[in-house]
Design a protein around this motif. Structure first.
Motif, PDB file in Angstrom:
ATOM      1  N   TYR A  13       8.663   5.249   3.826  1.00 43.07           N
ATOM      2  CA  TYR A  13       8.935   5.006   5.431  1.00 43.07           C
ATOM      3  C   TYR A  13       8.009   4.402   6.645  1.00 43.07           C
ATOM      4  O   TYR A  13       8.463   3.591   7.596  1.00 43.07           O
ATOM      5  CB  TYR A  13       9.071   6.396   6.291  1.00 43.07           C
ATOM      6  N   LEU A  14       6.826   5.387   6.582  1.00 40.21           N
ATOM      7  CA  LEU A  14       5.772   4.476   7.566  1.00 40.21           C
ATOM      8  C   LEU A  14       5.716   3.028   7.201  1.00 40.21           C
ATOM      9  O   LEU A  14       5.562   2.306   8.106  1.00 40.21           O
ATOM     10  CB  LEU A  14       4.607   5.169   7.492  1.00 40.21           C
ATOM     11  N   LYS A  15       5.802   2.328   6.277  1.00 39.53           N
ATOM     12  CA  LYS A  15       5.457   1.088   5.808  1.00 39.53           C
ATOM     13  C   LYS A  15       6.826   0.736   6.357  1.00 39.53           C
ATOM     14  O   LYS A  15       6.954  -0.358   6.015  1.00 39.53           O
ATOM     15  CB  LYS A  15       5.208   0.984   4.294  1.00 39.53           C
ATOM     16  N   GLN A  16       7.869   1.262   5.837  1.00 37.93           N
ATOM     17  CA  GLN A  16       8.870  -0.290   6.130  1.00 37.93           C
ATOM     18  C   GLN A  16       9.210  -0.242   7.646  1.00 37.93           C
ATOM     19  O   GLN A  16       9.839  -1.064   8.551  1.00 37.93           O
ATOM     20  CB  GLN A  16      10.310   0.265   5.880  1.00 37.93           C
ATOM     21  N   VAL A  17       8.586   1.238   8.816  1.00 41.77           N
ATOM     22  CA  VAL A  17       8.751   0.978   9.926  1.00 41.77           C
ATOM     23  C   VAL A  17       7.837  -0.291  10.636  1.00 41.77           C
ATOM     24  O   VAL A  17       7.691  -1.313  11.492  1.00 41.77           O
ATOM     25  CB  VAL A  17       8.716   2.225  10.918  1.00 41.77           C
ATOM     26  N   VAL A  18       6.514  -0.037   9.650  1.00 41.64           N
ATOM     27  CA  VAL A  18       5.594  -1.121  10.821  1.00 41.64           C
ATOM     28  C   VAL A  18       5.606  -2.460   9.896  1.00 41.64           C
ATOM     29  O   VAL A  18       4.920  -3.246  10.679  1.00 41.64           O
ATOM     30  CB  VAL A  18       3.971  -0.384   9.625  1.00 41.64           C
ATOM     31  N   GLY A  23       4.687  -6.084  11.061  1.00 33.05           N
ATOM     32  CA  GLY A  23       4.741  -7.262   9.745  1.00 33.05           C
ATOM     33  C   GLY A  23       4.146  -6.783   8.149  1.00 33.05           C
ATOM     34  O   GLY A  23       3.625  -5.762   8.476  1.00 33.05           O
ATOM     35  N   ASP A  24       4.260  -7.336   7.354  1.00 32.01           N
ATOM     36  CA  ASP A  24       4.261  -7.019   5.658  1.00 32.01           C
ATOM     37  C   ASP A  24       2.410  -6.624   5.993  1.00 32.01           C
ATOM     38  O   ASP A  24       1.949  -5.816   4.783  1.00 32.01           O
ATOM     39  CB  ASP A  24       4.516  -7.945   5.120  1.00 32.01           C
ATOM     40  N   LYS A  25       1.544  -7.603   6.421  1.00 29.15           N
ATOM     41  CA  LYS A  25       0.732  -7.960   5.843  1.00 29.15           C
ATOM     42  C   LYS A  25       0.011  -6.241   6.393  1.00 29.15           C
ATOM     43  O   LYS A  25      -0.851  -5.787   5.932  1.00 29.15           O
ATOM     44  CB  LYS A  25      -0.228  -8.687   6.334  1.00 29.15           C
ATOM     45  N   VAL A  26       0.336  -6.076   8.132  1.00 30.39           N
ATOM     46  CA  VAL A  26       0.082  -5.226   8.791  1.00 30.39           C
ATOM     47  C   VAL A  26       0.593  -3.560   7.743  1.00 30.39           C
ATOM     48  O   VAL A  26      -0.364  -2.149   7.439  1.00 30.39           O
ATOM     49  CB  VAL A  26       0.088  -4.244   9.672  1.00 30.39           C
ATOM     50  N   SER A  27       1.549  -3.457   7.291  1.00 32.37           N
ATOM     51  CA  SER A  27       2.269  -2.923   7.046  1.00 32.37           C
ATOM     52  C   SER A  27       1.324  -2.442   4.871  1.00 32.37           C
ATOM     53  O   SER A  27       0.480  -1.147   4.485  1.00 32.37           O
ATOM     54  CB  SER A  27       3.355  -2.794   5.604  1.00 32.37           C
ATOM     55  N   ARG A  28       0.832  -3.159   4.567  1.00 32.34           N
ATOM     56  CA  ARG A  28      -0.524  -3.952   2.654  1.00 32.34           C
ATOM     57  C   ARG A  28      -1.858  -3.003   3.216  1.00 32.34           C
ATOM     58  O   ARG A  28      -2.252  -1.875   3.127  1.00 32.34           O
ATOM     59  CB  ARG A  28      -0.574  -4.401   2.625  1.00 32.34           C
ATOM     60  N   GLU A  29      -1.907  -2.969   5.268  1.00 32.05           N
ATOM     61  CA  GLU A  29      -3.521  -2.568   5.431  1.00 32.05           C
ATOM     62  C   GLU A  29      -2.796  -0.889   4.607  1.00 32.05           C
ATOM     63  O   GLU A  29      -4.458  -0.301   4.969  1.00 32.05           O
ATOM     64  CB  GLU A  29      -3.955  -2.875   6.154  1.00 32.05           C
ATOM     65  N   ILE A  30      -2.648  -0.728   6.169  1.00 30.32           N
ATOM     66  CA  ILE A  30      -2.177   1.058   6.132  1.00 30.32           C
ATOM     67  C   ILE A  30      -2.323   1.866   4.861  1.00 30.32           C
ATOM     68  O   ILE A  30      -2.581   2.729   4.053  1.00 30.32           O
ATOM     69  CB  ILE A  30      -0.344   1.030   7.307  1.00 30.32           C
ATOM     70  N   SER A  31      -1.009   1.272   3.665  1.00 27.20           N
ATOM     71  CA  SER A  31      -0.603   1.863   2.724  1.00 27.20           C
ATOM     72  C   SER A  31      -2.048   2.021   1.766  1.00 27.20           C
ATOM     73  O   SER A  31      -2.073   2.818   1.449  1.00 27.20           O
ATOM     74  CB  SER A  31       0.286   0.758   1.878  1.00 27.20           C
ATOM     75  N   GLU A  32      -3.279   0.887   1.625  1.00 24.16           N
ATOM     76  CA  GLU A  32      -4.145   0.680   1.310  1.00 24.16           C
ATOM     77  C   GLU A  32      -4.897   1.834   1.412  1.00 24.16           C
ATOM     78  O   GLU A  32      -5.608   2.647   1.349  1.00 24.16           O
ATOM     79  CB  GLU A  32      -4.663  -0.540   1.043  1.00 24.16           C
ATOM     80  N   ALA A  33      -5.517   2.021   3.492  1.00 19.95           N
ATOM     81  CA  ALA A  33      -6.016   2.994   4.038  1.00 19.95           C
ATOM     82  C   ALA A  33      -5.905   3.934   3.505  1.00 19.95           C
ATOM     83  O   ALA A  33      -6.699   4.716   3.649  1.00 19.95           O
ATOM     84  CB  ALA A  33      -5.952   2.745   4.948  1.00 19.95           C
ATOM     85  N   ILE A  34      -4.352   4.519   3.141  1.00 18.62           N
ATOM     86  CA  ILE A  34      -3.826   5.652   3.042  1.00 18.62           C
ATOM     87  C   ILE A  34      -4.732   6.522   1.727  1.00 18.62           C
ATOM     88  O   ILE A  34      -4.471   7.540   1.184  1.00 18.62           O
ATOM     89  CB  ILE A  34      -2.508   6.303   3.283  1.00 18.62           C
ATOM     90  N   ALA A  35      -3.802   5.236   0.990  1.00 22.45           N
ATOM     91  CA  ALA A  35      -4.088   5.653  -0.872  1.00 22.45           C
ATOM     92  C   ALA A  35      -5.791   5.674  -0.866  1.00 22.45           C
ATOM     93  O   ALA A  35      -6.198   6.889  -1.319  1.00 22.45           O
ATOM     94  CB  ALA A  35      -3.728   3.898  -1.688  1.00 22.45           C
TER      95      ALA A  35
END
Length: 123
Positions: A13-18, A23-35
């Motif tokens: 959900y967070l990735k889609q909102v971000v 944008g997609d780059k920030v969404s990936r950054e957040i996802s990678e940081a949480i992982a």
């Protein structure tokens, strides 16, 4: 305790909102940081200086989102990611103590009495 299935749903959900806002780059950054934080949380001996930087990255983007959307939309976002918020707070609380935590060592995982003598097996 954090339910991993709920964490995964909230992360998606967070990735889609971000992605829609920043944008997609920030969404990936957040996802990678949480992982990366999940890995640090599971294996506490892997906490390092980057752990704090992951948290700061996530919080920075969340703050940026807050500036770009309406207050009610931001509140909706926050209400829909409680597990992620709780998880980040848990990690924050553990980081200062990470150096004190020693990984659990198994000295003798299987007692010698449980080893079977191979001569006892009859083919």
């Amino acid at each position: 305790m954090i339910n991993l299935e709920v964490l995964r749903i909230e992360l998606n959900y967070l990735k889609q909102v971000v992605k829609g806002i920043l944008g997609d780059k920030v969404s990936r950054e957040i996802s990678e940081a949480i992982a990366a934080l999940v890995t640090c949380f599971l294996y506490t001996n892997t906490y390092d200086s980057l752990s704090l930087s992951y948290i700061q990255t996530i919080e920075q983007y969340i703050n940026q989102i807050q500036q770009e959307i309406e207050p009610y939309e931001y509140q909706l976002l926050m209400n829909n990611i409680p597990t992620i918020r709780i998880f980040i707070e848990k990690v924050k609380n553990e980081i200062p103590n990470a150096n004190k935590i020693r990984p659990y060592r198994i000295e003798n995982p299987i007692p010698k009495a449980l080893f079977l003598n191979p001569n006892h097996f009859v083919p």
